[in-house]
Design a protein around this motif. Structure first.
Motif, mmCIF file in Angstrom:
data_model
loop_
_atom_site.group_PDB
_atom_site.id
_atom_site.type_symbol
_atom_site.label_atom_id
_atom_site.label_comp_id
_atom_site.label_asym_id
_atom_site.label_seq_id
_atom_site.Cartn_x
_atom_site.Cartn_y
_atom_site.Cartn_z
ATOM 1 N N TRP A 56 0.836 -1.203 0.000
ATOM 2 C CA TRP A 56 0.000 0.000 0.000
ATOM 3 C C TRP A 56 0.874 1.257 0.000
ATOM 4 O O TRP A 56 0.536 2.243 -0.642
ATOM 5 C CB TRP A 56 -0.944 -0.009 1.191
ATOM 6 C CG TRP A 56 -2.141 -0.880 0.953
ATOM 7 C CD1 TRP A 56 -3.352 -0.491 0.460
ATOM 8 C CD2 TRP A 56 -2.255 -2.302 1.166
ATOM 9 N NE1 TRP A 56 -4.216 -1.564 0.365
ATOM 10 C CE2 TRP A 56 -3.568 -2.684 0.797
ATOM 11 C CE3 TRP A 56 -1.392 -3.277 1.656
ATOM 12 C CZ2 TRP A 56 -4.014 -4.003 0.890
ATOM 13 C CZ3 TRP A 56 -1.829 -4.588 1.757
ATOM 14 C CH2 TRP A 56 -3.138 -4.935 1.365
ATOM 15 N N GLY A 57 1.993 1.194 0.707
ATOM 16 C CA GLY A 57 2.931 2.314 0.665
ATOM 17 C C GLY A 57 3.477 2.540 -0.725
ATOM 18 O O GLY A 57 3.754 3.681 -1.123
ATOM 19 N N GLY A 58 3.623 1.460 -1.493
ATOM 20 C CA GLY A 58 4.085 1.591 -2.875
ATOM 21 C C GLY A 58 3.125 2.400 -3.721
ATOM 22 O O GLY A 58 3.541 3.217 -4.554
ATOM 23 N N MET A 59 1.828 2.209 -3.525
ATOM 24 C CA MET A 59 0.844 3.018 -4.253
ATOM 25 C C MET A 59 0.918 4.478 -3.813
ATOM 26 O O MET A 59 0.826 5.392 -4.647
ATOM 27 C CB MET A 59 -0.566 2.449 -4.026
ATOM 28 C CG MET A 59 -0.848 1.172 -4.806
ATOM 29 S SD MET A 59 -2.576 0.602 -4.636
ATOM 30 C CE MET A 59 -2.409 -0.563 -3.280
ATOM 31 N N LEU A 60 1.088 4.705 -2.511
ATOM 32 C CA LEU A 60 1.198 6.081 -2.026
ATOM 33 C C LEU A 60 2.412 6.781 -2.618
ATOM 34 O O LEU A 60 2.346 7.965 -2.976
ATOM 35 C CB LEU A 60 1.286 6.097 -0.501
ATOM 36 C CG LEU A 60 0.041 5.638 0.262
ATOM 37 C CD1 LEU A 60 0.284 5.744 1.766
ATOM 38 C CD2 LEU A 60 -1.182 6.440 -0.135
ATOM 39 N N ARG A 61 3.505 6.060 -2.741
ATOM 40 C CA ARG A 61 4.722 6.671 -3.291
ATOM 41 C C ARG A 61 4.577 7.007 -4.767
ATOM 42 O O ARG A 61 5.332 7.821 -5.298
ATOM 43 C CB ARG A 61 5.924 5.747 -3.041
ATOM 44 C CG ARG A 61 6.352 5.704 -1.573
ATOM 45 C CD ARG A 61 7.613 4.908 -1.362
ATOM 46 N NE ARG A 61 7.390 3.476 -1.424
ATOM 47 C CZ ARG A 61 6.966 2.724 -0.410
ATOM 48 N NH1 ARG A 61 6.692 3.283 0.766
ATOM 49 N NH2 ARG A 61 6.798 1.421 -0.545
ATOM 50 N N LEU A 62 3.585 6.403 -5.426
ATOM 51 C CA LEU A 62 3.282 6.749 -6.816
ATOM 52 C C LEU A 62 2.223 7.850 -6.903
ATOM 53 O O LEU A 62 1.753 8.174 -7.990
ATOM 54 C CB LEU A 62 2.820 5.508 -7.575
ATOM 55 C CG LEU A 62 3.901 4.454 -7.852
ATOM 56 C CD1 LEU A 62 3.281 3.199 -8.437
ATOM 57 C CD2 LEU A 62 4.968 5.008 -8.786
ATOM 58 N N GLY A 63 1.845 8.401 -5.767
ATOM 59 C CA GLY A 63 0.906 9.518 -5.759
ATOM 60 C C GLY A 63 -0.550 9.142 -5.585
ATOM 61 O O GLY A 63 -1.435 9.985 -5.783
ATOM 62 N N ALA A 64 -0.842 7.905 -5.214
ATOM 63 C CA ALA A 64 -2.237 7.478 -5.059
ATOM 64 C C ALA A 64 -2.924 8.270 -3.958
ATOM 65 O O ALA A 64 -2.367 8.473 -2.873
ATOM 66 C CB ALA A 64 -2.290 5.986 -4.739
ATOM 67 N N THR A 65 -4.136 8.716 -4.222
ATOM 68 C CA THR A 65 -4.963 9.356 -3.199
ATOM 69 C C THR A 65 -6.113 8.450 -2.772
ATOM 70 O O THR A 65 -6.898 8.798 -1.892
ATOM 71 C CB THR A 65 -5.527 10.698 -3.705
ATOM 72 O OG1 THR A 65 -6.351 10.477 -4.851
ATOM 73 C CG2 THR A 65 -4.388 11.650 -4.064
ATOM 74 N N SER A 66 -6.233 7.304 -3.423
ATOM 75 C CA SER A 66 -7.126 6.222 -3.030
ATOM 76 C C SER A 66 -6.464 4.945 -3.539
ATOM 77 O O SER A 66 -5.571 4.995 -4.396
ATOM 78 C CB SER A 66 -8.525 6.402 -3.622
ATOM 79 O OG SER A 66 -8.475 6.486 -5.040
ATOM 80 N N PHE A 67 -6.879 3.801 -3.019
ATOM 81 C CA PHE A 67 -6.180 2.562 -3.360
ATOM 82 C C PHE A 67 -6.823 1.844 -4.537
ATOM 83 O O PHE A 67 -8.025 1.894 -4.749
ATOM 84 C CB PHE A 67 -6.079 1.662 -2.135
ATOM 85 C CG PHE A 67 -5.114 2.199 -1.111
ATOM 86 C CD1 PHE A 67 -3.841 2.603 -1.493
ATOM 87 C CD2 PHE A 67 -5.484 2.329 0.222
ATOM 88 C CE1 PHE A 67 -2.939 3.111 -0.561
ATOM 89 C CE2 PHE A 67 -4.599 2.830 1.157
ATOM 90 C CZ PHE A 67 -3.330 3.237 0.770
ATOM 91 N N TRP A 68 -5.981 1.129 -5.287
ATOM 92 C CA TRP A 68 -6.297 0.689 -6.635
ATOM 93 C C TRP A 68 -6.888 -0.720 -6.683
ATOM 94 O O TRP A 68 -6.823 -1.499 -5.737
ATOM 95 C CB TRP A 68 -5.028 0.716 -7.485
ATOM 96 C CG TRP A 68 -4.328 2.037 -7.525
ATOM 97 C CD1 TRP A 68 -4.804 3.246 -7.102
ATOM 98 C CD2 TRP A 68 -2.990 2.280 -8.009
ATOM 99 N NE1 TRP A 68 -3.872 4.229 -7.305
ATOM 100 C CE2 TRP A 68 -2.749 3.672 -7.857
ATOM 101 C CE3 TRP A 68 -1.993 1.484 -8.565
ATOM 102 C CZ2 TRP A 68 -1.539 4.256 -8.230
ATOM 103 C CZ3 TRP A 68 -0.796 2.059 -8.940
ATOM 104 C CH2 TRP A 68 -0.583 3.433 -8.778
#
Length: 739
Positions: A590-602
């Motif tokens: 989940w941190g990997g998605m945040l580091r790509l700029g996610a504002t919600s999870f995929w």
């Protein structure tokens, strides 16, 4: 065999929150909800019908490149003609007000009244009131209000009263009629019928606006959902709006999944609200001709459910993961629990099952669970698996069991058991010659999105889900007082469980194999069945430990790339006490998605992908959902396996708290139970607990005996200690963490 928790309480039928039925109308900016009053009259209908009717409207709002995109499974409709009745004892005459949705007649003590009265006076004494309503367009509903006579879910309803009149004028015996308790939400406003309700909205504004010639790119700062509103539109020409969860999608006129195109002609400035909700972070507005638009905003549409659960800890990244999980779940909690807000916006049983579990640790909103459950089930006859997917049918059964475990609501199960029974009989009728579930014509065997995952033969995963579902059926049949069914389903479950391990366990591989083809085991081992068997508690201790190393911690076994199945993989590891490992996995995944700029999870995250590759799925450049309900699973994991709260009997009559820091220095949070919140603080040397209703057990691992003035500490051996927790009490415990 481990038994499912037994029956503990009979709770009231369903407490539901107020929701709307349509987006096609102009949205309203305030909910206009009256205060909840359990003694007030409310709109009522045939149970499950409003849920089905509303789900038809919700699920058929989907568009793809401007085209209507309906569901591809059977959808049912409400019964158009309903008879409502209740008997009353009055000490004095009473005037009542009658409102309905549909054409109606009224009977008092079996005698029809003339016309369609809106007010009638009922004499003192014992009386029976019948109201029969016809409505093809929306659900037949009634609202009746007087000092003592009020419409509520204690009224009885039927869609066929089996009434007839003989040659003397005498009405027939209607004892064969099946009456159910009416369905209802907290719809207390007599002037606003159920079909008129909608989700509330509130204005939001872009955080950045970039204009160039006839194009305007708006950035709302994060993933959001609602109606775009154009302010001060004037002129003659076209407006095109391209929506994007990413900037790349909004700027792609050719490949953006959703858009709006309008031709406008107005000589005075006016505002225009788009007719359907969309999901987006970015909106690319292009104008042509003589059209001008002063500004653009949105109306954010939301389900007005309240957060009851919380989590905070010493790790800032985990806190952010929890917060983004909450927001992801908020966006996908609507009239029902939907899968994702951009593309499908449908009610998928596999997605919904996970949403139920997250809900119990964040909202504890029973209404959204029961609405979604009933909408998914629809009506008889059963002609296919739920959403056409075999495993999704079984998740539906599991969801009902969890609902009972967390809420203790026996009445819901007793009322809807017949729909469970016909669905299970459909499943049992689709077994192969070995008595195993195997994909037949028309079945979609899903399991997960995974490259080259074989669906051939009788998959161990499907047999495991069937076995658990049969255990659920035995429990629910007992609640519904269908004793012969309970015995039969329990025997089916016992027989299948006895056969399961000889059929699928491979001793050399120390794991359950993926499938049987032509009556023989295949060599393939996948994670799915093995991890489910752990938290279903189907393995013995030796098998659990073997599978932990041979499958779950084995990098040679095909990895999972969807949050959907990561949910279960990490749950299995938590159930094995691997919270430290899971914490690192959450930070990585989940941190990997945040580091790509996610504002919600995929919907799916594969760290090996680069750049815009992350947006592609289903052979489409922007096919992936960047806000998917199943991406919010840290809510559940952190509540159940870190704060460590879980019911051990229905409705939290008994429960356990087993906090596990998993490498954190401290954590705190709330877990809702329906009967109050359990509040926990845990550090490496201290635990504080404030209990809710019910009898709790606190389990702690400590290198020395914990100290607690409010309770006796009992040693369970091996550095394990327990304390009994009384309702609505605060406990302070000093201990020494093992790590």
């Amino acid at each position: 065999m481990k038994k499912l928790p037994g029956i503990t309480a009979l709770l009231c039928f369903v407490t539901l929150t107020l929701f709307s039925s349509t987006q096609a109308q102009q949205p309203q900016q305030t909910s206009g909800r009256p205060a909840i009053d359990s003694k007030a009259a409310s709109w009522i209908w045939y149970p499950g019908d409003f849920e089905i009717w509303l789900s038809n409207r919700v699920q058929n709002r989907r568009t793809d490149r401007g085209s209507f995109f309906p569901v591809f499974w059977k959808i049912d409709s409400h019964y158009p003609l309903i008879d409502f009745h209740k008997e009353f004892d009055l000490t004095a005459p009473e005037e009542i007000v009658i409102k309905t949705e549909g054409n109606y007649n009224v009977k008092v003590d079996g005698q029809p009244l003339e016309g369609t009265p809106t007010r009638i006076t009922i004499p003192s004494g014992h009386h029976k009131i019948n109201v029969k309503v016809f409505n093809q367009a929306s659900v037949p509903a009634i609202y009746i209000s007087g000092p003592n006579i009020k419409s509520d879910t204690s009224w009885l309803v039927t869609f066929e009263d089996k009434e007839w009149i003989d040659e003397t004028g005498k009405t027939s015996d209607i004892s064969a009629t099946k009456w159910l308790n009416a369905g209802g939400w907290n719809f207390y406003d007599p002037s606003v019928p159920p079909s008129a309700f909608r989700l509330p909205v509130k204005p939001q504004y872009a955080v950045q606006v970039n204009k160039s010639q006839n194009a305007t790119l708006l950035d709302f700062g994060k993933e959001t959902f609602g109606f775009i509103k154009l302010h001060g539109v004037k002129g003659n020409g076209g407006v095109r709006l391209y929506y994007g969860e990413s900037k790349e999608e909004a700027l792609s006129e050719k490949n953006a999944i959703t858009f709006d195109k309008l031709q406008l002609h107005t000589t005075i400035k006016r505002d225009s609200i788009m007719p359907l909700t969309k999901a987006f972070r970015y909106v690319n507005m292009i104008t042509d001709g003589g059209i001008t638009v002063d500004s653009v905003s949105m109306l954010y549409e939301y389900a007005d459910v309240k957060e009851a659960g919380s989590f905070k800890c010493s790790d800032a990244e985990i806190n952010k993961i929890y917060d983004i999980s909450k927001y992801t779940f908020e966006l996908n909690t609507r009239e029902f629990f939907i899968d994702g807000i951009k593309r499908d916006r449908w009610i998928w049983s596999g997605d919904a099952y996970q949403s139920y579990l997250m809900n119990y640790y964040l909202y504890f909103d029973r209404g959204t669970v029961t609405r979604t459950t009933l909408a998914l089930r629809g009506k008889d006859p059963v002609t296919s698996h739920m959403n056409t997917i075999m495993d999704y049918t079984f998740y539906w059964f599991l969801g009902i069991y969890d609902y009972y475990l967390y809420t203790g609501d026996k009445a819901f199960i007793a009322q809807f058991y017949p729909r469970m029974q016909t669905l299970m009989e459909y499943c049992l009728g689709r077994r192969n010659s070995e008595g195993l579930m195997e994909g037949m014509t028309g079945d979609w065997v899903f399991v997960d999105w995974a490259d080259k995952l074989s669906k051939k033969g009788a998959l161990s995963f499907e047999q495991l889900l069937l076995c658990r579902s049969l255990e659920v059926m035995a429990l629910c049949a007992d609640i519904a007082n269908e004793k012969s069914d309970a015995t039969r389903y329990q025997q089916y479950a016992t027989d299948l469980r006895t056969r399961f391990f000889p059929l699928y366990w491979n001793e050399a591989k120390k794991a359950l194999v993926h499938s049987r083809v032509d009556g023989k085991q295949t060599d393939n081992v996948t994670r799915y069945t093995n991890m489910f068997a752990i938290f279903f508690d189907y393995f013995n201790d030796v098998q659990k430990n073997a599978v932990k190393h041979s499958v779950l911690l084995n990098d040679s076994i095909q990895k999972i790339t969807t949050p959907y199945m990561r949910f279960y993989e990490l749950e299995a590891l938590c159930a094995l006490g691997e919270q430290s490992y899971v914490l690192k996995e959450m930070k990585d995944y989940w941190g990997g998605m945040l580091r790509l700029g996610a504002t919600s999870f995929w919907e799916e995250y594969n760290p090996a992908k680069k750049g815009a590759e992350h947006y592609a799925m289903y052979g489409r450049e922007f096919g992936k959902s960047l806000c998917h309900a199943w991406g919010a699973s840290p809510i559940y994991l952190l509540g159940k396996y870190y704060l460590g709260v879980k019911p051990t009997s229905p409705g939290y009559k008994t429960y356990v708290i087993e906090p596990a820091l998993g490498g954190l220095q401290w954590m705190e949070g709330k877990v809702p139970t329906g009967n109050g919140n359990i509040i926990i603080y845990c550090s490496t040397g201290e635990v504080k607990v404030t209990t809710a209703d019910g009898l709790g057990t606190l389990k702690i691992a400590s290198s020395k005996k914990p100290e607690c003035k409010e309770a006796s500490v009992v040693s369970k051996g091996g550095n394990l200690y327990e304390m009994t927790l009384q309702p609505f009490t605060t406990y302070n415990i000093k201990y020494k963490s093992l790590k």
